[in-house]
Scaffold this motif. Structure first.
Motif, PDB file in Angstrom:
ATOM      1  N   LEU A  21     -21.397 -32.967 -77.503  1.00 21.83           N
ATOM      2  CA  LEU A  21     -20.952 -34.217 -76.899  1.00 21.83           C
ATOM      3  C   LEU A  21     -22.073 -34.970 -76.199  1.00 21.83           C
ATOM      4  N   ILE A  22     -23.059 -34.251 -75.673  1.00 20.99           N
ATOM      5  CA  ILE A  22     -24.088 -34.896 -74.852  1.00 20.99           C
ATOM      6  C   ILE A  22     -24.851 -35.983 -75.610  1.00 20.99           C
ATOM      7  N   PRO A  23     -25.369 -35.729 -76.839  1.00 24.38           N
ATOM      8  CA  PRO A  23     -26.097 -36.809 -77.529  1.00 24.38           C
ATOM      9  C   PRO A  23     -25.224 -38.016 -77.826  1.00 24.38           C
ATOM     10  N   ALA A  29     -23.310 -44.557 -74.057  1.00 26.19           N
ATOM     11  CA  ALA A  29     -23.814 -45.234 -72.851  1.00 26.19           C
ATOM     12  C   ALA A  29     -24.755 -46.378 -73.226  1.00 26.19           C
ATOM     13  N   ALA A  30     -25.594 -46.159 -74.258  1.00 22.47           N
ATOM     14  CA  ALA A  30     -26.482 -47.233 -74.716  1.00 22.47           C
ATOM     15  C   ALA A  30     -25.676 -48.415 -75.238  1.00 22.47           C
ATOM     16  N   MET A  31     -24.579 -48.127 -75.934  1.00 23.54           N
ATOM     17  CA  MET A  31     -23.715 -49.199 -76.434  1.00 23.54           C
ATOM     18  C   MET A  31     -23.100 -49.983 -75.268  1.00 23.54           C
ATOM     19  N   CYS A  32     -22.694 -49.275 -74.231  1.00 28.13           N
ATOM     20  CA  CYS A  32     -22.129 -49.944 -73.059  1.00 28.13           C
ATOM     21  C   CYS A  32     -23.160 -50.835 -72.375  1.00 28.13           C
ATOM     22  N   LEU A  33     -24.400 -50.387 -72.346  1.00 30.17           N
ATOM     23  CA  LEU A  33     -25.453 -51.212 -71.744  1.00 30.17           C
ATOM     24  C   LEU A  33     -25.672 -52.488 -72.556  1.00 30.17           C
ATOM     25  N   GLY A  34     -25.619 -52.373 -73.893  1.00 30.54           N
ATOM     26  CA  GLY A  34     -25.760 -53.558 -74.719  1.00 30.54           C
ATOM     27  C   GLY A  34     -24.642 -54.561 -74.481  1.00 30.54           C
ATOM     28  N   LEU A  59     -32.364 -45.185 -73.693  1.00 25.93           N
ATOM     29  CA  LEU A  59     -31.339 -44.220 -74.081  1.00 25.93           C
ATOM     30  C   LEU A  59     -31.361 -43.961 -75.580  1.00 25.93           C
ATOM     31  N   ASP A  60     -31.666 -45.004 -76.364  1.00 25.72           N
ATOM     32  CA  ASP A  60     -31.744 -44.822 -77.815  1.00 25.72           C
ATOM     33  C   ASP A  60     -32.863 -43.853 -78.189  1.00 25.72           C
ATOM     34  N   GLY A  61     -33.930 -43.855 -77.410  1.00 24.20           N
ATOM     35  CA  GLY A  61     -34.998 -42.904 -77.676  1.00 24.20           C
ATOM     36  C   GLY A  61     -34.669 -41.494 -77.228  1.00 24.20           C
ATOM     37  N   LEU A  62     -33.662 -41.358 -76.363  1.00 21.13           N
ATOM     38  CA  LEU A  62     -33.308 -40.038 -75.846  1.00 21.13           C
ATOM     39  C   LEU A  62     -32.239 -39.334 -76.668  1.00 21.13           C
ATOM     40  N   ASP A  63     -31.294 -40.106 -77.261  1.00 19.83           N
ATOM     41  CA  ASP A  63     -30.154 -39.445 -77.892  1.00 19.83           C
ATOM     42  C   ASP A  63     -30.574 -38.596 -79.088  1.00 19.83           C
ATOM     43  N   GLY A  64     -31.457 -39.129 -79.940  1.00 17.40           N
ATOM     44  CA  GLY A  64     -31.897 -38.352 -81.093  1.00 17.40           C
ATOM     45  C   GLY A  64     -32.687 -37.123 -80.690  1.00 17.40           C
ATOM     46  N   ARG A  65     -33.563 -37.278 -79.716  1.00 18.68           N
ATOM     47  CA  ARG A  65     -34.350 -36.132 -79.260  1.00 18.68           C
ATOM     48  C   ARG A  65     -33.468 -35.090 -78.591  1.00 18.68           C
ATOM     49  N   THR A  66     -32.459 -35.554 -77.857  1.00 18.21           N
ATOM     50  CA  THR A  66     -31.525 -34.609 -77.242  1.00 18.21           C
ATOM     51  C   THR A  66     -30.738 -33.849 -78.297  1.00 18.21           C
ATOM     52  N   PHE A  76     -21.597 -37.818 -87.815  1.00 21.96           N
ATOM     53  CA  PHE A  76     -20.908 -38.718 -86.887  1.00 21.96           C
ATOM     54  C   PHE A  76     -21.897 -39.316 -85.893  1.00 21.96           C
ATOM     55  N   GLY A  77     -22.782 -38.478 -85.348  1.00 22.51           N
ATOM     56  CA  GLY A  77     -23.765 -38.969 -84.393  1.00 22.51           C
ATOM     57  C   GLY A  77     -24.711 -39.984 -85.013  1.00 22.51           C
ATOM     58  N   ALA A  78     -25.110 -39.744 -86.272  1.00 21.47           N
ATOM     59  CA  ALA A  78     -26.003 -40.689 -86.948  1.00 21.47           C
ATOM     60  C   ALA A  78     -25.317 -42.034 -87.163  1.00 21.47           C
ATOM     61  N   GLU A  79     -24.038 -42.010 -87.563  1.00 27.71           N
ATOM     62  CA  GLU A  79     -23.310 -43.259 -87.775  1.00 27.71           C
ATOM     63  C   GLU A  79     -23.088 -43.994 -86.453  1.00 27.71           C
ATOM     64  N   LEU A  80     -22.751 -43.244 -85.401  1.00 30.22           N
ATOM     65  CA  LEU A  80     -22.546 -43.867 -84.094  1.00 30.22           C
ATOM     66  C   LEU A  80     -23.846 -44.480 -83.578  1.00 30.22           C
ATOM     67  N   ASP A  81     -24.958 -43.795 -83.820  1.00 28.69           N
ATOM     68  CA  ASP A  81     -26.249 -44.316 -83.381  1.00 28.69           C
ATOM     69  C   ASP A  81     -26.581 -45.631 -84.076  1.00 28.69           C
ATOM     70  N   SER A  82     -26.279 -45.721 -85.377  1.00 29.31           N
ATOM     71  CA  SER A  82     -26.547 -46.961 -86.103  1.00 29.31           C
ATOM     72  C   SER A  82     -25.686 -48.109 -85.582  1.00 29.31           C
ATOM     73  N   LEU A  83     -24.421 -47.811 -85.299  1.00 28.75           N
ATOM     74  CA  LEU A  83     -23.537 -48.852 -84.764  1.00 28.75           C
ATOM     75  C   LEU A  83     -24.016 -49.312 -83.384  1.00 28.75           C
TER      76      LEU A  83
END
Length: 268
Positions: A21-23, A29-34, A59-66, A76-83
């Motif tokens: 869940l963390i990533p 959170a990055a989406m909320c900031l946008g 945050l976008d630089g942190l989620d993938g590394r996390t 799912f995480g990859a698709e959410l990151d793209s959105l």
């Protein structure tokens, strides 16, 4: 007396773990900031709007590394990151800059804003389509294809950084801003080889100098954010011609090596 069916058998409990869940929470959170950056622009709080997009980039630089650190990568995480990237680095910058400047240029200003938003979505779609294939010649040579979405959003704000620092009305001129956005949009979806920071391998002899430079950059971002972001944006754009020339050199060297390897051996 017999036990009820299933009693004594260890019940399997399924569910999401905190590790997975963390990533995704960072991405959300990055989406909320946008989205909050768009709200700040509607309220004409330009400083907050730009800084919120910048924070979304962090945050976008942190989620993938996390996700890689926790071994929690998922489709799912990859698709959410793209959105999230499409929203934070495509839609949000387009609307912010439109409300800041382009709304004073009827119709054409909106097309310029659309160019950035659509180019960001197209870039992300291309990346997702090629991520599991070998159709990434630039990546194999240590480069990216086109300007990354977060970097494109940051560079698109360059006239706004300078305006926030100098309050020069020329920098808010809609025609100039529209041309600038169209140029950035084309750089995002172009096949231009651009610098990949992950492929940089500085010499160990300069590690102290790099640490000092990193500290000074962070201090500049805190004390003089608009000057620092302007210098970083201009500096990045200055690396694009270097990346193009370096990639061509590497490609030529590989072609010569392949031709030498495939050449038939002549008897002595």
């Amino acid at each position: 007396m017999s036990k009820p069916q299933g009693m004594g058998r260890r019940r399997e409990v399924r569910g999401l773990t905190l590790r997975t869940l963390i990533p995704n929470a960072i991405t959300a959170a990055a989406m909320c900031l946008g989205l909050t950056a768009i709200r700040a622009a509607i309220m004409q709080d330009w400083d907050a709007a730009v800084l919120l997009v910048f924070a979304a980039g962090i945050l976008d630089g942190l989620d993938g590394r996390t996700a890689r650190f926790l071994n929690a990568q998922s489709k799912f995480g990859a698709e959410l990151d793209s959105l999230a990237d499409s929203l934070s680095f495509g839609v949000a910058p387009a609307l912010i800059i439109y409300l800041w400047s382009l709304q004073f240029l009827p119709r054409i200003g909106w097309f310029a804003a659309l160019a950035v938003a659509v180019a960001c979505a197209l870039r992300l779609a291309r990346f997702n389509a090629q991520i599991d294939t070998d159709e990434q010649p630039h990546k194999s040579a240590g480069f990216l294809t086109g300007v990354p979405a977060p970097v494109g959003a940051g560079v698109a704000f360059l006239p706004m950084y300078l305006w926030l620092e100098t309050d020069n009305p020329v920098l808010r001129e809609p025609v100039f801003v529209a041309i600038w956005l169209v140029v950035i949009a084309f750089l995002m979806i172009s096949n231009t080889a651009t610098l990949s920071w992950t492929s940089l391998r500085p010499r160990r002899s300069i590690r102290l100098e790099l640490l000092l430079l990193t500290g000074l950059v962070v201090a500049a971002l805190i004390l003089e954010p608009w000057i620092a972001l302007s210098v970083i944006s201009i500096g990045y754009l200055a690396t694009v011609p270097y990346s193009i020339l370096r990639y061509r050199r590497i490609r030529r060297q590989r072609a010569e090596a392949a031709a030498t390897k495939d050449a038939p051996e002549h008897p002595a």
